[in-house]
Design a protein around this motif. Structure first.
Motif, PDB file in Angstrom:
ATOM      1  N   GLY A  80      13.162   8.195 -11.408  1.00  0.00           N
ATOM      2  CA  GLY A  80      11.908   7.701 -10.832  1.00  0.00           C
ATOM      3  C   GLY A  80      12.205   6.440 -10.037  1.00  0.00           C
ATOM      4  O   GLY A  80      12.841   5.527 -10.541  1.00  0.00           O
ATOM      5  N   PHE A  81      11.766   6.436  -8.775  1.00  0.00           N
ATOM      6  CA  PHE A  81      12.072   5.315  -7.871  1.00  0.00           C
ATOM      7  C   PHE A  81      10.842   4.432  -7.687  1.00  0.00           C
ATOM      8  O   PHE A  81       9.720   4.926  -7.758  1.00  0.00           O
ATOM      9  CB  PHE A  81      12.417   5.852  -6.470  1.00  0.00           C
ATOM     10  CG  PHE A  81      13.460   6.914  -6.457  1.00  0.00           C
ATOM     11  CD1 PHE A  81      14.796   6.573  -6.311  1.00  0.00           C
ATOM     12  CD2 PHE A  81      13.115   8.253  -6.574  1.00  0.00           C
ATOM     13  CE1 PHE A  81      15.770   7.555  -6.288  1.00  0.00           C
ATOM     14  CE2 PHE A  81      14.088   9.236  -6.547  1.00  0.00           C
ATOM     15  CZ  PHE A  81      15.418   8.889  -6.405  1.00  0.00           C
ATOM     16  N   ASN A  82      11.079   3.181  -7.379  1.00  0.00           N
ATOM     17  CA  ASN A  82       9.983   2.320  -6.940  1.00  0.00           C
ATOM     18  C   ASN A  82       9.189   3.108  -5.889  1.00  0.00           C
ATOM     19  O   ASN A  82       9.720   3.456  -4.829  1.00  0.00           O
ATOM     20  CB  ASN A  82      10.579   1.046  -6.319  1.00  0.00           C
ATOM     21  CG  ASN A  82       9.515   0.072  -5.866  1.00  0.00           C
ATOM     22  OD1 ASN A  82       8.342   0.426  -5.727  1.00  0.00           O
ATOM     23  ND2 ASN A  82       9.925  -1.162  -5.643  1.00  0.00           N
ATOM     24  N   TRP A 124      18.518   6.321  -4.442  1.00  0.00           N
ATOM     25  CA  TRP A 124      18.607   5.295  -5.501  1.00  0.00           C
ATOM     26  C   TRP A 124      19.191   4.009  -4.928  1.00  0.00           C
ATOM     27  O   TRP A 124      18.722   2.906  -5.182  1.00  0.00           O
ATOM     28  CB  TRP A 124      19.464   5.825  -6.655  1.00  0.00           C
ATOM     29  CG  TRP A 124      19.716   4.838  -7.756  1.00  0.00           C
ATOM     30  CD1 TRP A 124      20.844   4.105  -7.955  1.00  0.00           C
ATOM     31  CD2 TRP A 124      18.813   4.473  -8.815  1.00  0.00           C
ATOM     32  NE1 TRP A 124      20.705   3.303  -9.071  1.00  0.00           N
ATOM     33  CE2 TRP A 124      19.468   3.506  -9.619  1.00  0.00           C
ATOM     34  CE3 TRP A 124      17.518   4.865  -9.151  1.00  0.00           C
ATOM     35  CZ2 TRP A 124      18.868   2.939 -10.739  1.00  0.00           C
ATOM     36  CZ3 TRP A 124      16.928   4.281 -10.277  1.00  0.00           C
ATOM     37  CH2 TRP A 124      17.600   3.337 -11.050  1.00  0.00           C
ATOM     38  N   GLU A 125      20.205   4.174  -4.096  1.00  0.00           N
ATOM     39  CA  GLU A 125      20.830   3.001  -3.484  1.00  0.00           C
ATOM     40  C   GLU A 125      19.829   2.292  -2.568  1.00  0.00           C
ATOM     41  O   GLU A 125      19.737   1.060  -2.559  1.00  0.00           O
ATOM     42  CB  GLU A 125      22.055   3.464  -2.678  1.00  0.00           C
ATOM     43  CG  GLU A 125      22.833   2.352  -2.041  1.00  0.00           C
ATOM     44  CD  GLU A 125      23.849   2.877  -1.026  1.00  0.00           C
ATOM     45  OE1 GLU A 125      24.422   3.955  -1.264  1.00  0.00           O
ATOM     46  OE2 GLU A 125      24.039   2.204   0.000  1.00  0.00           O
ATOM     47  N   ILE A 126      19.044   3.063  -1.819  1.00  0.00           N
ATOM     48  CA  ILE A 126      18.067   2.453  -0.913  1.00  0.00           C
ATOM     49  C   ILE A 126      17.014   1.688  -1.726  1.00  0.00           C
ATOM     50  O   ILE A 126      16.698   0.533  -1.442  1.00  0.00           O
ATOM     51  CB  ILE A 126      17.382   3.531  -0.032  1.00  0.00           C
ATOM     52  CG1 ILE A 126      18.397   4.121   0.960  1.00  0.00           C
ATOM     53  CG2 ILE A 126      16.180   2.948   0.707  1.00  0.00           C
ATOM     54  CD1 ILE A 126      17.840   5.260   1.819  1.00  0.00           C
ATOM     55  N   ALA A 127      16.471   2.353  -2.761  1.00  0.00           N
ATOM     56  CA  ALA A 127      15.373   1.736  -3.515  1.00  0.00           C
ATOM     57  C   ALA A 127      15.854   0.517  -4.290  1.00  0.00           C
ATOM     58  O   ALA A 127      15.309  -0.582  -4.148  1.00  0.00           O
ATOM     59  CB  ALA A 127      14.748   2.763  -4.462  1.00  0.00           C
ATOM     60  N   THR A 128      16.894   0.705  -5.096  1.00  0.00           N
ATOM     61  CA  THR A 128      17.307  -0.431  -5.933  1.00  0.00           C
ATOM     62  C   THR A 128      17.986  -1.508  -5.085  1.00  0.00           C
ATOM     63  O   THR A 128      17.811  -2.697  -5.346  1.00  0.00           O
ATOM     64  CB  THR A 128      18.261   0.019  -7.058  1.00  0.00           C
ATOM     65  OG1 THR A 128      19.401   0.628  -6.469  1.00  0.00           O
ATOM     66  CG2 THR A 128      17.588   1.001  -7.992  1.00  0.00           C
TER      67      THR A 128
END
Ligand SMILES: Cc1cc2nc3c(=O)[nH]c(=O)nc-3n(C[C@H](O)[C@H](O)[C@H](O)COP(=O)(O)OP(=O)(O)OC[C@H]3O[C@@H](n4cnc5c(N)ncnc54)[C@H](O)[C@@H]3O)c2cc1C
Length: 467
Positions: free
Chosen positions: A321-323, A367-371
């Motif tokens: 689950g992403f931001n 995941w890399e973009i969001a976090t």
């Protein structure tokens, strides 16, 4: 139907991930049953199990492409049903790192359906598949297993009357979202739980629907005001089907935007650009406001487990689950379903290891973009690699340069739309353009502001005077 891999597959959850998974399983299984706790509405309507439907729900450009591959003509159908559409750069008023991005058509269409409209269109397509059955009003209790717990044999479900029945299956896919209990089930069956990577963000959503005077957004279909360090507030205003507009405001690190009208407007006014405030201040509010709290990005590392029961798979938010501010969840679910379909097209069920590795591959970049973006905020705890620091120092400069250079804006929105790899922003010619740009070079990190140049398009943005 492609290669028959099995007789009966059961999917847990009839939200985006579950519906799209059922679509690909229908190619390889004689029968597919989707089990859903909600009583599903016959048409376009909000429902309890998808409370995110009250908030802006962007379908990324890549997601729209995959949906059209899975259901030919779907996006055209949704647009015919009233969803506004526009160009990814030309039709969206982007505010990034305190800069208004220069708009220009780049030939990349995007559509802006409400979540209920999109989900209903997908649900109708899935319902029309002859070998798929939607069993709604059923609460998943737990998968059933063989006595030695090595394989899943179906699922135990509870009906409205409280009676528990078992639906037998060769394959069970958990698409029950962020509340997935697969980690708990694994533990109770004697398996290790997957490690959960978390980045806490304390994101708080508040949304209101409005009727606005014609032309309230100029020629744009969407305004997106992103946050940046020192300014952890974001907002969006989007045209929706049914002559409505949806305003969503988001605070980070526990900053909950108020829902009552004056407070909602004050939050909009507190943003560096007041375009959203000016668009809604005289609008007619419709219905009740909605809120949502999203504490953390959470990624379950199923691909690292050495033991896993046969016949059980996990997909969608239940894996990661992403931001939600980055609008990736539905697109990632679509890409995961498509990747599952590719594995099944080989004519046999993939091993758990292979399956979860394929899911991880889909998740890695979003995941890399969001976090990575969240870690630009010093208050967000997590490991910052040299690359994360470098990208977070570079992006505000790129945004500043994109205030006058649409080629940089195009490159950026293609990455956030998951159409291009993040590394494409570091192409030498693009880095050079950023460095040579008066605005990019002048921007000393996030939060600095370059006023829109005089030649900025029609609907003027006004910056709030600095406090
Ligand atoms: C506030 C917010 C805003 C978002 N904005 C965007 C956006 O702009 N763009 C985007 O792409 N994504 C967005 N997302 C994410 C997106 O909604 C999800 O990624 C997407 O719906 C895929 O999730 P899913 O299908 O895996 O799970 P979910 O959508 O959570 O669905 C899970 C389903 O399982 C059912 N279920 C749960 N437990 C049981 C049970 N025990 N028995 C039976 N059924 C059960 C639920 O009723 C539900 O239907 C947002 C999310 C939130 C919270």
């Amino acid at each position: 139907m492609g290669h028959v891999v099995g007789r009966h597959a059961v999917v847990l959850g009839a939200s985006m991930a579950g519906l799209l998974t059922a679509r690909v399983l229908a190619e390889s299984f004689e029968r597919v049953t989707i089990v859903e706790r909600d009583r599903l509405p016959p048409g376009v309507a909000q429902r309890r199990g998808a409370p995110q439907g009250h908030h802006i729900h962007a379908l990324l450009a890549r997601g729209a492409q995959v949906l059209d591959e899975l259901f030919p003509g779907l996006t055209a159908e949704i647009i015919a049903d009233g969803a506004p559409a526009g160009d990814l750069l030309g039709g969206i008023r982007w505010f990034l790192s305190g800069h208004r991005i220069k708009q220009a058509d780049i030939g990349q269409p995007v559509l802006f359906p409400s979540r209920p409209l999109l989900e209903s269109a997908v649900r109708n397509r899935v319902r029309a598949l002859p070998n798929v059955r939607v069993a709604d009003g059923l609460d998943v209790v737990e998968p059933s297993t063989t006595a030695d717990r090595r394989a899943v044999t179906g699922v135990r479900v509870r009906g409205d009357d409280g009676d528990i029945t078992v639906i037998g299956a060769d394959l069970v896919v958990d698409a029950t979202g962020r509340g997935s209990r697969t980690p708990l089930w694994l533990e109770s069956w004697g398996y290790p739980r997957p490690q959960a990577d978390k980045v806490h963000i304390g994101v708080c959503y508040a949304s209101r629907a409005y009727r606005l005077p014609p032309g309230a957004l100029g020629s744009d279909a969407l305004m997106l005001h992103s946050w940046h360090p020192g300014q952890p507030r974001a907002a969006g205003l989007v045209a929706q089907e049914g002559d409505r507009y949806l305003a969503t405001q988001v605070g980070m690190l526990g900053d909950q935007p108020p829902t009552e009208l004056d407070g909602f407007l004050a939050f909009a006014r507190s943003l560096p650009f007041d375009d959203i405030y000016r668009a809604i201040r005289d609008g007619e509010p419709l219905g009740k406001p909605a809120t949502f709290q999203y504490p953390a990005n959470v990624r379950h590392r199923y691909e690292r487990l050495s033991r896993f029961p046969a016949g059980l798979f996990v997909i969608g938010d239940a894996v990661c689950g992403f931001n939600p501010i980055y609008g990736q969840g539905m697109t990632v679910a679509a890409l995961q379903a498509a990747a599952f379909g590719d594995l099944l097209a080989e004519g046999r069920l993939p091993t758990s290891r292979r399956y979860f590795q394929a899911m991880a591959k889909v998740v890695d970049v979003p995941w890399e973009i969001a976090t990575g973006s969240d870690l630009a905020f010093p208050e967000v705890r997590g490991r910052r690699t040299a690359r994360t620091r470098m990208v977070n120092a570079y992006l505000p400069r790129l945004h500043a340069a994109a205030a006058t250079d649409p080629s940089l804006g195009a490159a950026f929105v293609r990455v956030t739309g998951l159409l291009a790899a993040p590394t494409s922003l570091l192409r030498p010619d693009r880095v050079l353009r950023v460095l040579l740009s008066r605005h990019g070079a002048a921007s000393h990190g996030a939060g600095s502001v370059v006023r829109p140049p005089a030649d900025q398009p029609a609907a003027p943005s006004s910056r709030r005077p600095a406090a």
